[in-house]
Design an enzyme around this catalytic site. Structure first.
Site, PDB file in Angstrom:
ATOM      1  N   THR A   8      -0.072  -1.414  -0.316  1.00 40.40           N
ATOM      2  CA  THR A   8       0.101   0.110  -0.327  1.00 40.40           C
ATOM      3  C   THR A   8       0.581   1.344   0.013  1.00 40.40           C
ATOM      4  O   THR A   8       0.855   2.341   0.481  1.00 40.40           O
ATOM      5  CB  THR A   8      -0.937   0.218   0.754  1.00 40.40           C
ATOM      6  N   GLN A  51       2.225   7.923  -3.783  1.00 41.95           N
ATOM      7  CA  GLN A  51       2.592   7.973  -4.913  1.00 41.95           C
ATOM      8  C   GLN A  51       4.362   7.836  -5.251  1.00 41.95           C
ATOM      9  O   GLN A  51       5.299   7.224  -5.707  1.00 41.95           O
ATOM     10  CB  GLN A  51       2.576   8.867  -5.664  1.00 41.95           C
ATOM     11  N   THR A 100      -3.328   9.040   9.323  1.00 41.23           N
ATOM     12  CA  THR A 100      -4.452   8.103   7.743  1.00 41.23           C
ATOM     13  C   THR A 100      -3.822   6.709   7.414  1.00 41.23           C
ATOM     14  O   THR A 100      -4.795   6.298   6.666  1.00 41.23           O
ATOM     15  CB  THR A 100      -4.461   9.493   7.632  1.00 41.23           C
ATOM     16  N   GLY A 101      -2.319   6.877   7.074  1.00 45.14           N
ATOM     17  CA  GLY A 101      -2.066   6.328   5.880  1.00 45.14           C
ATOM     18  C   GLY A 101      -1.664   4.901   6.949  1.00 45.14           C
ATOM     19  O   GLY A 101      -2.328   3.313   6.210  1.00 45.14           O
ATOM     20  N   ASP A 102      -2.009   4.931   8.277  1.00 43.92           N
ATOM     21  CA  ASP A 102      -2.366   3.580   8.896  1.00 43.92           C
ATOM     22  C   ASP A 102      -2.785   3.390   9.197  1.00 43.92           C
ATOM     23  O   ASP A 102      -3.187   2.003   9.103  1.00 43.92           O
ATOM     24  CB  ASP A 102      -1.558   3.836  10.649  1.00 43.92           C
TER      25      ASP A 102
END
Length: 343
Positions: free
Chosen positions: A189, A192, A266-268
């Site tokens: 995941t 970019q 938020t990425g986690d």
């Protein structure tokens, strides 16, 4: 039910897991013989979803790393065992922070402790931010160890390396991720910038994003989700699922609204949600991504509104996400962000 049957078969065939149908006899504490441990119910009576080992950072205050990933996965029905790669007072965006960093040997000590008690059967491994090559190499040993016990282990890797053209891990980690981690991952995941680092391929268009997914598939993982791609002012998620090695992958995009604010964790959270929903819909990565994105966007909107209600300008600093207040959006998200399949 399939997971229960597989695990039941494995446990019955491997008495070293210590699960028995016999009545357990508990000796008194004054006895010189050690007590017989009760069965581990997450092994003896596994959930329909799975058992996750999550190796990520931890903060006492706020929601990043394991604090952002464990609770949502538990809400989705998973048993989750966290190992904290760091333990800090707060995230590093504050003026100061204090805490401890786990090294590779300490990680392996924990794995050996679990192994000594036959507690290493997991259906999923989840990893996030890792700050050193030695720790990442130990994570690779963990992958091998877990797969020696459960060959069908799903390894979901968020290759946290940087964003917006800037690395925030040592440069030497990039080659370890590219050469050693990507080949053993089940799902990746990256954002970019991280996808570009892993492929050596600049992403300037949707076609480039899809090609980057193809390059990553060729290296190992069957599922790739580039969680954010900024193209001509538009923010996209591009997902790709290669169901068979000799087949073209099924690819899709989700248009994501831009919020001019920086949120932590938020990425986690996104990777945890993708793990949770993709396991529930193993053949429909697009549906899993719709659910994950819809959950996350509802949570971000609540966070934004709550800061405004408290009289705080959301653009003046990074925002701590409102995870606990968004439980229903995690359990039962309203799908407001739909995927569009590429032809």
């Amino acid at each position: 039910m399939l997971l229960k049957l597989k695990l039941k078969s494995l446990l019955e065939g491997h008495p070293q897991f210590g699960i028995s149908r016999d009545t357990h006899i508990f000796r008194s504490r004054s006895s010189r013989s050690p007590e017989m441990a009760p069965p581990i119910l997450s092994l003896a009576l596994p959930s329909e979803t799975g058992r996750v080992l999550s190796i990520q950072s931890h903060t006492v205050q706020g929601y990043v790393g394991n604090k952002s990933a464990v609770f949502p996965l538990q809400l989705l029905g998973y048993d989750v065992d966290p190992i904290n790669s760091v333990q800090f007072s707060n995230h590093t965006g504050y003026p100061t922070f204090k805490g401890q960093v786990l090294n590779g040997q300490q990680l392996w000590d924990l794995i050996e402790g679990l192994g000594a008690n036959d507690l290493l059967y997991y259906t999923h491994l989840l990893t996030g931010y890792i700050g050193s090559v030695s720790f990442l190499n130990t994570v690779l040993e963990v992958v091998n160890k877990l797969r020696s016990i459960n060959p069908e282990l799903t390894y979901v890797c968020d290759p946290v390396m940087g964003d917006e053209g800037k690395l925030y891990v040592p440069l030497e980690l990039v080659s370890v991720y590219r050469e050693k981690v990507v080949p053993v991952a089940s799902m990746l995941t990256p954002n970019q910038f991280e996808a570009e680092q892993l492929t050596g391929f600049r992403i300037g268009s949707e076609r480039d994003g899809r090609e980057a997914c193809n390059i990553l598939h060729a290296a190992g993982p069957s599922k790739v989700v580039i969680t954010s791609i900024n193209i001509e002012g538009n923010l996209l998620l591009i997902g790709s699922h290669q169901k068979e090695k000799d087949q073209s992958p099924e690819q899709f995009k989700i248009v994501i609204p831009k919020i001019p604010t920086y949120f932590t964790g938020t990425g986690d959270l996104m990777t945890a949600l993708l793990l949770g929903w993709s396991n529930k819909y193993p053949d429909n990565l697009d549906k899993a991504a719709e659910l994950a994105v819809s959950s996350l966007q509802a949570l971000l909107q609540r966070t934004l509104n709550d800061y405004r209600s408290a009289g705080h300008d959301p653009q003046s600093s990074s925002l701590e996400i409102r995870l606990i207040q968004s439980q229903e959006d995690i359990r039962n998200p309203q799908v407001k962000f739909k995927s569009e399949k590429y032809k």
